[in-house]
Design an enzyme around this catalytic site. Structure first.
Site, PDB file in Angstrom:
ATOM      1  N   SER A 150       0.852  -1.200   0.000  1.00 30.99           N
ATOM      2  CA  SER A 150       0.000   0.000   0.000  1.00 30.99           C
ATOM      3  C   SER A 150       0.882   1.242   0.000  1.00 30.99           C
ATOM      4  CB  SER A 150      -0.895   0.023   1.235  1.00 30.99           C
ATOM      5  OG  SER A 150      -1.450   1.317   1.367  1.00 30.99           O
TER       6      SER A 150
ATOM      7  N   HIS B 260      -1.485  -1.299  -4.100  1.00 32.20           N
ATOM      8  CA  HIS B 260      -2.719  -0.898  -3.412  1.00 32.20           C
ATOM      9  C   HIS B 260      -2.712   0.619  -3.174  1.00 32.20           C
ATOM     10  CE1 HIS B 260      -6.161  -1.931  -0.758  1.00 32.20           C
ATOM     11  NE2 HIS B 260      -5.706  -0.989   0.069  1.00 32.20           N
TER      12      HIS B 260
ATOM     13  N   MET C 145      -8.984   8.283   0.475  1.00 28.85           N
ATOM     14  CA  MET C 145      -9.802   8.681   1.649  1.00 28.85           C
ATOM     15  C   MET C 145     -10.303  10.106   1.442  1.00 28.85           C
ATOM     16  SD  MET C 145      -7.454   7.197   4.743  1.00 28.85           S
ATOM     17  CE  MET C 145      -6.495   5.676   4.564  1.00 28.85           C
TER      18      MET C 145
ATOM     19  N   HIS D  81      -8.581   1.229  -3.515  1.00 31.79           N
ATOM     20  CA  HIS D  81      -9.478   1.031  -2.358  1.00 31.79           C
ATOM     21  C   HIS D  81     -10.108   2.377  -2.011  1.00 31.79           C
ATOM     22  CE1 HIS D  81      -9.646  -0.131   2.235  1.00 31.79           C
ATOM     23  NE2 HIS D  81     -10.853  -0.006   1.695  1.00 31.79           N
TER      24      HIS D  81
ATOM     25  N   MET E   9     -12.145   4.594   0.144  1.00 34.76           N
ATOM     26  CA  MET E   9     -12.763   4.842   1.458  1.00 34.76           C
ATOM     27  C   MET E   9     -13.429   6.202   1.374  1.00 34.76           C
ATOM     28  SD  MET E   9      -9.686   3.256   3.713  1.00 34.76           S
ATOM     29  CE  MET E   9      -8.579   3.348   2.299  1.00 34.76           C
TER      30      MET E   9
HETATM   31  C1  DX5 Z   1      -6.258   1.486   6.094  1.00 32.84           C
HETATM   32  C2  DX5 Z   1      -5.868   1.213   4.664  1.00 32.84           C
HETATM   33  C3  DX5 Z   1      -4.772   0.243   4.521  1.00 32.84           C
HETATM   34  C4  DX5 Z   1      -3.440   0.676   5.063  1.00 32.84           C
HETATM   35  C5  DX5 Z   1      -2.820  -0.540   5.664  1.00 32.84           C
HETATM   36  O1  DX5 Z   1      -7.433   2.185   6.152  1.00 32.84           O
HETATM   37  O2  DX5 Z   1      -6.970   0.728   3.928  1.00 32.84           O
HETATM   38  O3  DX5 Z   1      -4.615  -0.189   3.173  1.00 32.84           O
HETATM   39  O4  DX5 Z   1      -2.567   1.202   4.103  1.00 32.84           O
HETATM   40  O5  DX5 Z   1      -1.712  -0.168   6.373  1.00 32.84           O
HETATM   41  P1  DX5 Z   1      -0.902  -1.200   7.279  1.00 32.84           P
HETATM   42  O6  DX5 Z   1      -0.490  -2.323   6.410  1.00 32.84           O
HETATM   43  O7  DX5 Z   1       0.226  -0.369   7.788  1.00 32.84           O
HETATM   44  O8  DX5 Z   1      -1.855  -1.666   8.371  1.00 32.84           O
HETATM   45 ZN    ZN Z   2      -6.553  -0.191   1.875  1.00 32.06          ZN
END
Ligand code: DX5
Ligand code: ZN
Length: 229
Positions: A15, A40, A44, A76, A78
């Site tokens: 990510s 990824h 947000m 992704h 959000m």
């Molecule tokens: C959180 C994100 C994740 C985040 C994960 O809301 O959707 O994708 O980047 O981060 P780690 O792997 O550090 O938990």
């Molecule tokens: Zn994510």
């Protein structure tokens, strides 16, 4: 044409939320050189989750690099009302778009729009959302990927909620063959094997990869921990 089969294969998806944005292209190149094929991208909006990150411009900035290296962009969302933004992310070069079931009243429609755009359609559930929400869209044939959040969405570097292991098993059992099961949040060298054994084939790892001194080595370590050869 992008190889969307990468979503169904066993893959660790770094990510970029945890990357050094001053050298984003170089960071993505480091992990792709180490074998990463799913990148990824955490979008947000400051509403569905408190933080604001970035939009389609970052997807567009990375698209050529990721595609020419044989990879795919796993976006992704959000964000509230994701159906309003799907087209922009498709145009920017997203290969897979995952929306939160909690963020839209029109999940079937939104997944259908993603598919019509030529991208893989994903639906994500927060830790308090039941797996059963995904069963209907899976049965309706509009779902390519089911994402189980193993932390509350919004921030990287949180600890994985242990109940996620049991939830992943229920999710995998509820999904027809061919639907990818992704886990996101707190995945690292320690938790990777258990989430993989619990049924996830796509493991998002942010801080465990880009928070490490050597992201390429960290990517390889999480991958081998998940699927020892
Ligand atoms: C959180 C994100 C994740 C985040 C994960 O809301 O959707 O994708 O980047 O981060 P780690 O792997 O550090 O938990
Ligand atoms: Zn994510």
């Amino acid at each position: 044409m992008s190889d969307t089969h990468q979503f169904q294969a066993n893959n660790v998806a770094p990510s970029i939320l945890a990357a050094d944005f001053t050298r984003l292209g170089a960071q993505v190149a480091e992990v792709m050189d180490a074998g990463a094929r799913v990148i990824h991208v955490d979008v947000m909006d400051g509403h569905f989750v408190p933080p604001i990150t970035f939009g389609p411009n970052i997807v567009a900035a990375l698209a050529d690099q990721v595609h020419s290296a044989g990879g795919v962009l796993d976006v992704h969302l959000m964000i509230e009302r994701p159906e309003r933004h799907v087209e922009d992310f498709v145009k920017a070069g997203a290969d897979g778009i995952t929306v939160h079931v909690e963020a839209t009243q029109h999940l079937h429609y939104t997944l259908d729009v993603i598919r019509q755009g030529g991208a893989s359609a994903g639906a994500a559930i927060c830790p308090a959302t039941a797996v059963s929400v995904l069963a209907d869209v899976a049965a309706a044939g509009v779902l390519d990927l089911a994402l189980c959040m193993s932390v509350n969405p919004g921030w990287g570097n949180q600890s994985l909620i242990p109940h996620s292991f049991a939830k992943l098993q229920v999710l995998r059992a509820a999904m027809p063959a061919g639907i990818a099961v992704e886990v996101d949040g707190g995945v690292n060298e320690q938790s990777a094997r258990t989430v993989a054994e619990s049924g996830a084939n796509l493991l998002v790892a942010g801080s465990a990869v880009f928070g490490a001194a050597d992201p390429a080595a960290a990517f390889a370590a999480v991958t081998v921990a998940a699927w020892p050869t």
